[in-house]
Motif scaffolding. Structure first.
Motif, short mmCIF file in Angstrom:
data_model
loop_
_atom_site.label_atom_id
_atom_site.label_comp_id
_atom_site.label_asym_id
_atom_site.label_seq_id
_atom_site.Cartn_x
_atom_site.Cartn_y
_atom_site.Cartn_z
N VAL A 177 0.85 -1.21 0.00
CA VAL A 177 0.00 0.00 0.00
C VAL A 177 0.88 1.25 0.00
N ILE A 178 1.90 1.26 0.87
CA ILE A 178 2.79 2.43 0.98
C ILE A 178 3.57 2.61 -0.33
N ASP A 179 4.05 1.49 -0.86
CA ASP A 179 4.87 1.54 -2.08
C ASP A 179 4.06 2.09 -3.26
N TYR A 180 2.84 1.58 -3.41
CA TYR A 180 1.96 2.08 -4.49
C TYR A 180 1.67 3.56 -4.29
N THR A 181 1.42 3.96 -3.05
CA THR A 181 1.10 5.37 -2.77
C THR A 181 2.25 6.27 -3.23
N ASP A 182 3.48 5.88 -2.88
CA ASP A 182 4.64 6.70 -3.26
C ASP A 182 4.74 6.83 -4.77
N ILE A 184 2.44 6.19 -7.21
CA ILE A 184 1.30 6.83 -7.90
C ILE A 184 1.30 8.34 -7.64
N THR A 185 1.58 8.73 -6.39
CA THR A 185 1.61 10.16 -6.06
C THR A 185 2.65 10.87 -6.93
N THR B 8 -2.68 15.42 -2.78
CA THR B 8 -2.74 14.29 -3.72
C THR B 8 -2.34 13.00 -3.01
N ARG B 9 -1.28 13.10 -2.18
CA ARG B 9 -0.80 11.91 -1.45
C ARG B 9 -1.88 11.37 -0.51
N VAL B 12 -4.43 9.50 -2.59
CA VAL B 12 -3.88 8.23 -3.11
C VAL B 12 -3.76 7.22 -1.96
N PHE B 13 -3.32 7.69 -0.79
CA PHE B 13 -3.18 6.77 0.34
C PHE B 13 -4.55 6.23 0.77
N MET B 16 -5.60 3.65 -1.79
CA MET B 16 -4.87 2.38 -1.68
C MET B 16 -5.29 1.61 -0.42
N THR B 17 -5.62 2.35 0.66
CA THR B 17 -6.14 1.68 1.86
C THR B 17 -7.49 1.04 1.55
N ALA B 20 -6.87 -2.13 -0.28
CA ALA B 20 -6.46 -3.20 0.64
C ALA B 20 -7.68 -3.75 1.40
N PHE B 52 -5.71 -2.41 8.49
CA PHE B 52 -5.36 -1.44 7.44
C PHE B 52 -5.88 -0.04 7.76
N LEU B 172 6.86 -0.03 9.92
CA LEU B 172 6.94 0.83 8.72
C LEU B 172 7.72 2.10 9.03
N LYS B 177 9.23 4.21 6.02
CA LYS B 177 8.11 4.30 5.07
C LYS B 177 6.95 5.11 5.61
#
Lengths: 233, 182
Positions: A177-182, A184-185, B8-9, B12-13, B16-17, B20, B52, B172, B177
């Motif tokens: 999830v973190i990797d994709y976020t980085d 894609i952003t 934007t981040r 996107v986060f 992606m959550t 998941a 998650f 993380l 991360k």
């Protein structure tokens, strides 16, 4: 990073994304109300025709996996209900769910979806987030499958199954999830995306005759299945 | 240029959550629903969902973060069923209201964990009410104590998931991360 589609653009690919979403939603909702296997078979048959017209071909291994999954579902349901008809209907309902939305997602180009969502009053960031979920769900599901297989190949860890799920799937998925976020952003920001500004569209998508024909065919299938359920044999 | 509340981040986060959450739900729910035990699907899914959600909330932190994640998730669930859309959104609004009023965001460790657990616990009654509304014959004979037991089971599993989420958030953070507050 995006899914690459080798399938040629068919009439299903050219339909307006909202037409396909509406049909997928109506079919999924109707499947919840139907409990006769024959009525559900009508909906499933329609989706299989769509699959064939869209030239989406599954490998024998994929067909086998789907068959195995549905068999497990219907066996579990039979053990709980002791009713063959109920168990069959349950598996078929799942088959409709498995086909309705994913087939339509697979045949929708992200650019088309972006254009369609940019015409709605949704905030730009939210529309973009929905597109990301729409496109990355199959990708992350495949990664989760590979993680599970890798964890199984490594064998039971010290904590048994619970630790295998935790170390073998949850932790890698969180990193994923973190990797994709980085990534894609970074990709979005490099292309000048900002949630504060609305997207413009050079050529707005419009529903055409094909959308009307597809909707009418889907409506007919829905009416036939409802007739089989409540009025038919 | 006007600045947006969410970057934007953040969007996107949150997306992606939601992916998941959708992935784990698509794996575990098909195996629990055929057994027709009230709350079983929520209890099993709560274990993974809260995991998650905690990571997502620790990263996003702002008030409204839980509503953003569950809002995206519910909009995707809308393509599956109106009932699912309804109870996911109700669970999100309920826990967001409590966490925003009490904690004013998701700073620290307690607010994300509590937000995730409240979301999972709030979804079950909403799911029961909506399911009863649409399919009354299926739910009218269920004894009230079953709901209490189911809620206790959801609380237990989602708490375990939330604690595991906090532990992984630390990992993380150590891996560079995820930025955690000291």
């Amino acid at each position: 990073m995006f899914l690459h589609q080798d399938t040629p653009a068919t009439i299903i690919h050219r339909l307006h994304p909202f037409t396909k979403m509406a049909v997928g939603t109506v079919f999924s909702g109707l499947a919840l109300c139907l409990y006769r296997p024959l009525a559900l078979a009508v909906l499933l048959g329609f989706m299989l025709v769509v699959l064939a017209v869209a030239r989406v071909r599954l490998s024998p291994r994929q067909w086998f996996s789907i068959g195995l999954f549905l068999s497990v579902i219907s066996t579990l349901n039979f053990l709980a209900s002791h009713d063959t008809c109920h168990a069959t209907a349950y598996a078929m309902r799942f088959a409709v769910f498995l086909t309705a939305v994913p087939i339509l997602a697979l045949t929708t180009d992200p650019r088309q979806m972006t254009q369609a969502l940019s015409q709605t009053p949704l905030p730009g960031g939210l529309a973009m987030a929905l597109i990301l979920v729409w496109r990355f769900f199959p990708l992350m599901a495949e990664e989760a499958r590979q993680m599970r297989q890798a964890a199984l190949l490594r064998g039971s860890a010290a904590g048994g199954v619970a630790m295998r799920i935790y170390r073998g799937m949850l932790v890698p998925l969180a990193f994923c999830v973190i990797d994709y976020t980085d990534r894609i952003t970074l990709a979005l920001e490099l292309r000048g995306f900002t949630p504060a500004q609305r997207r413009t569209c050079h050529r707005p998508l419009k529903a055409g005759a094909a959308d009307v024909v597809f909707s009418a065919a889907a409506l007919l299938a829905a009416i036939v299945s409802a007739w089989v359920q409540w009025e038919g044999f | 240029m006007r600045l947006a509340y969410w970057t934007t981040r953040d969007y996107v986060f949150a997306a992606m959550t939601s992916v998941a959450l959708l992935v784990v739900a698509s794996i575990v729910i098909p195996f629990t629903l055929p057994l027709s035990i009230p709350g079983l699907a929520n209890a099993v899914n709560g274990l993974f969902g809260s995991f998650f959600l905690v990571i997502g909330l620790i990263r996003l932190r702002k008030p409204g973060s839980l509503l953003l994640i569950t809002g995206i998730y519910s909009l995707i669930c809308l393509s599956v069923s109106l009932v699912v859309f309804g109870f996911v959104l109700i669970g999100g609004v309920f826990s967001e209201l409590i966490c925003s009023l009490v904690f004013r965001g998701y700073r620290g460790r307690l607010a994300p964990a509590l937000g995730a657990v409240l979301y999972e616990m709030g979804m079950f009654p909403a799911a029961m009410v909506l399911s009863f509304f649409f399919m009354p014959e299926r739910y009218k004979d269920i004894a009230p104590w079953i709901f209490v037991v189911a809620e206790l089971a959801i609380f237990t599993t989602s708490s375990i998931g939330a604690l595991a989420g906090l532990k992984v958030a630390n990992e993380l953070s150590r891996a560079g991360k995820l930025a955690l507050e000291s």
